[in-house]
Design a protein around this motif. Structure first.
Motif, PDB file in Angstrom:
ATOM      1  N   ARG A  85       0.827  -1.219   0.000  1.00  0.00           N
ATOM      2  CA  ARG A  85       0.000   0.000   0.000  1.00  0.00           C
ATOM      3  C   ARG A  85       0.852   1.257   0.000  1.00  0.00           C
ATOM      4  O   ARG A  85       0.459   2.281  -0.556  1.00  0.00           O
ATOM      5  N   MET A 109       7.844   3.984 -12.060  1.00  0.00           N
ATOM      6  CA  MET A 109       8.612   5.176 -12.453  1.00  0.00           C
ATOM      7  C   MET A 109       9.212   5.029 -13.852  1.00  0.00           C
ATOM      8  O   MET A 109       9.445   6.025 -14.547  1.00  0.00           O
ATOM      9  N   ARG A 167      -2.900  -2.957  -7.786  1.00  0.00           N
ATOM     10  CA  ARG A 167      -1.737  -3.563  -8.418  1.00  0.00           C
ATOM     11  C   ARG A 167      -1.709  -3.167  -9.899  1.00  0.00           C
ATOM     12  O   ARG A 167      -2.711  -3.334 -10.596  1.00  0.00           O
ATOM     13  N   PRO A 203       5.009  -2.966  -8.632  1.00  0.00           N
ATOM     14  CA  PRO A 203       4.805  -1.517  -8.521  1.00  0.00           C
ATOM     15  C   PRO A 203       6.098  -0.719  -8.620  1.00  0.00           C
ATOM     16  O   PRO A 203       6.080   0.453  -9.006  1.00  0.00           O
ATOM     17  N   GLY A 204       7.223  -1.371  -8.315  1.00  0.00           N
ATOM     18  CA  GLY A 204       8.494  -0.664  -8.413  1.00  0.00           C
ATOM     19  C   GLY A 204       8.841  -0.221  -9.816  1.00  0.00           C
ATOM     20  O   GLY A 204       9.712   0.624 -10.022  1.00  0.00           O
ATOM     21  N   LEU A 205       8.156  -0.789 -10.793  1.00  0.00           N
ATOM     22  CA  LEU A 205       8.439  -0.457 -12.188  1.00  0.00           C
ATOM     23  C   LEU A 205       7.693   0.791 -12.668  1.00  0.00           C
ATOM     24  O   LEU A 205       7.953   1.294 -13.760  1.00  0.00           O
ATOM     25  N   ILE A 264      11.346   5.242   0.691  1.00  0.00           N
ATOM     26  CA  ILE A 264      12.768   4.935   0.785  1.00  0.00           C
ATOM     27  C   ILE A 264      13.571   6.239   0.781  1.00  0.00           C
ATOM     28  O   ILE A 264      13.176   7.221   0.155  1.00  0.00           O
ATOM     29  N   ARG A 290       5.210   2.629   0.292  1.00  0.00           N
ATOM     30  CA  ARG A 290       6.630   2.360   0.482  1.00  0.00           C
ATOM     31  C   ARG A 290       7.388   3.678   0.427  1.00  0.00           C
ATOM     32  O   ARG A 290       7.218   4.466  -0.492  1.00  0.00           O
ATOM     33  N   ASN A 305       3.304   8.974  -6.525  1.00  0.00           N
ATOM     34  CA  ASN A 305       4.688   8.879  -6.081  1.00  0.00           C
ATOM     35  C   ASN A 305       5.237  10.274  -5.792  1.00  0.00           C
ATOM     36  O   ASN A 305       5.211  11.151  -6.660  1.00  0.00           O
ATOM     37  N   SER A 335      14.809  10.688  -2.016  1.00  0.00           N
ATOM     38  CA  SER A 335      13.804   9.805  -1.428  1.00  0.00           C
ATOM     39  C   SER A 335      12.600   9.678  -2.350  1.00  0.00           C
ATOM     40  O   SER A 335      12.370  10.529  -3.221  1.00  0.00           O
ATOM     41  N   THR A 336      11.860   8.595  -2.148  1.00  0.00           N
ATOM     42  CA  THR A 336      10.579   8.440  -2.830  1.00  0.00           C
ATOM     43  C   THR A 336       9.567   7.869  -1.841  1.00  0.00           C
ATOM     44  O   THR A 336       9.921   7.084  -0.969  1.00  0.00           O
ATOM     45  N   THR A 337       8.327   8.284  -2.006  1.00  0.00           N
ATOM     46  CA  THR A 337       7.214   7.694  -1.249  1.00  0.00           C
ATOM     47  C   THR A 337       6.136   7.320  -2.249  1.00  0.00           C
ATOM     48  O   THR A 337       5.622   8.188  -2.967  1.00  0.00           O
ATOM     49  N   THR A 338       5.818   6.032  -2.302  1.00  0.00           N
ATOM     50  CA  THR A 338       4.839   5.543  -3.267  1.00  0.00           C
ATOM     51  C   THR A 338       3.613   5.047  -2.518  1.00  0.00           C
ATOM     52  O   THR A 338       3.736   4.286  -1.552  1.00  0.00           O
ATOM     53  N   GLU A 339       2.450   5.497  -2.951  1.00  0.00           N
ATOM     54  CA  GLU A 339       1.185   5.008  -2.386  1.00  0.00           C
ATOM     55  C   GLU A 339       0.388   4.366  -3.506  1.00  0.00           C
ATOM     56  O   GLU A 339       0.161   4.981  -4.552  1.00  0.00           O
ATOM     57  N   LEU A 340      -0.017   3.126  -3.262  1.00  0.00           N
ATOM     58  CA  LEU A 340      -0.608   2.317  -4.329  1.00  0.00           C
ATOM     59  C   LEU A 340      -2.109   2.158  -4.112  1.00  0.00           C
ATOM     60  O   LEU A 340      -2.546   1.788  -3.026  1.00  0.00           O
ATOM     61  N   GLU A 341      -2.879   2.442  -5.166  1.00  0.00           N
ATOM     62  CA  GLU A 341      -4.332   2.229  -5.104  1.00  0.00           C
ATOM     63  C   GLU A 341      -4.697   0.808  -5.525  1.00  0.00           C
ATOM     64  O   GLU A 341      -5.658   0.239  -5.034  1.00  0.00           O
TER      65      GLU A 341
END
Lengths: 145, 179
Positions: A86, B69, B112, B65-67, A90, A88, B159, B104-110
């Motif tokens: 949900r 960007m 998959r 999800p890391g892909l 870093i 992450r 992101n 830094s990065t902050t990703t919030e996923l709604e």
């Protein structure tokens, strides 16, 4: 306690303080080249040693997108494929270079039910032989039934 | 004699004064669509990179999800008539610094991401910090918010990225910089 996922963790399987199964991966020049090619991140610090050194780096280094995938992979290895990422976060505080090993460790710092969903919060760290490199946080949604 | 700024990264950075850069806070990019829908080869190359054995990727139709960007990057070369100059909005912020490094990065996923999602991207420059001197140089932190939506307008993820745009002042530094 270190827990491992056989078929996958459920929300009730996890307690605050649980540690994730650590994951280590050797970093080579090949992997850093794969990093650029697989992610289209052609910033020269990730493929051009001369440029990387001009930045004050030792040589080319892993990118943000590697850490995204590495952390998500390790969380999936631990919690199983039904765990849904949900959130992450870093932060890059030290680079990781060829010849080093990237190792992810972490532990559960909170678990909460939100709108019927089981969420766990984790504190994570990617380290190399030189010490902490990428302090991170993640929130996973785990199956509740 | 003045020297024209040179983009040593090759990524198409814009140059300007600190004041010009600060004025970009609040600007939003035009929506752009990724070059092509998420496909299986992208997914499997990425899983190979990090040795991710998740069956949702290898035997299903989901995308790590890391892909996400990656979908904002343009090919390194295109035929001239297909050229797009819209890779990363944060690099369009005109500033004096010649170097960048991600902080830094902050990703919030709604949900998959999936193979077949043809992602649209909108980027907002949330803030440009005052000039700061860190271990690796002097520059500013650019915070940008990128929203990834599918071809039906459904948001997949957001992101927040913090990028340090700087001039080298300490060549003994060995590390990326903390935001």
């Amino acid at each position: 306690m270190t827990t491992t996922a056989a078929a996958g963790l459920r929300f009730d399987d996890v307690a605050v303080g649980d540690e994730i199964t650590p994951v280590a991966i050797p970093i080579t020049y090949k992997r850093i080249c794969m990093n650029a090619a697989a992610t289209w991140d052609w910033f020269p610090g990730h493929h051009d040693p001369e440029y990387a050194r001009s930045q004050g780096q030792q040589t080319i280094y892993l990118s943000t997108l590697f850490f995204h995938g590495f952390i998500d992979r390790a969380l999936g290895d631990w919690a199983g494929p039904d765990a849904l990422l949900r959130r992450r976060k870093i932060s890059m505080i030290r680079s990781i270079y060829p010849g080093q090993t990237a190792t992810l460790t972490g532990r559960v710092v909170d678990r909460r039910g939100v709108d019927g969903k089981g969420l766990i919060d984790l504190e994570l760290m990617v380290s190399s032989e030189e010490g902490p490199c990428v302090p991170s946080e993640a929130t996973l949604q785990l199956p509740t039934e | 004699m003045s020297t024209a700024p040179t983009d040593v990264t090759g990524l198409g950075m814009a140059f300007g004064t600190l004041e010009e850069g600060l004025a970009w806070a609040g600007r939003t990019s035009e929506p752009k669509q990724a070059w092509f829908p998420i496909d299986r080869s992208m997914v499997l190359y990425y899983c190979s990179l990090v040795e991710d054995a998740n069956p949702r990727y290898w035997e299903g139709d989901e995308c790590p999800p890391g892909l996400l960007m990656t979908l904002g990057f343009n090919p390194q070369w295109t035929p001239e008539h297909l050229h797009r100059d819209d890779s990363l909005f944060a690099l369009n912020v005109p500033l004096p610094g010649h170097h960048i490094i991600n902080a830094s990065t902050t990703t919030e996923l709604e949900r998959r991401p999936r193979v077949g999602d043809h992602v649209s991207i909108i980027e907002e420059i949330v803030s440009v910090s005052p000039e700061k001197t860190t271990r690796i140089g002097t520059g500013v932190f650019i915070t940008s918010l990128t929203t990834y939506s599918d071809q039906h307008g459904e948001v997949i993820a957001r992101n927040t990225n913090v990028l340090f745009r700087y001039e080298i002042t300490d060549t003994s530094a060995e590390t990326e910089e903390e935001a």
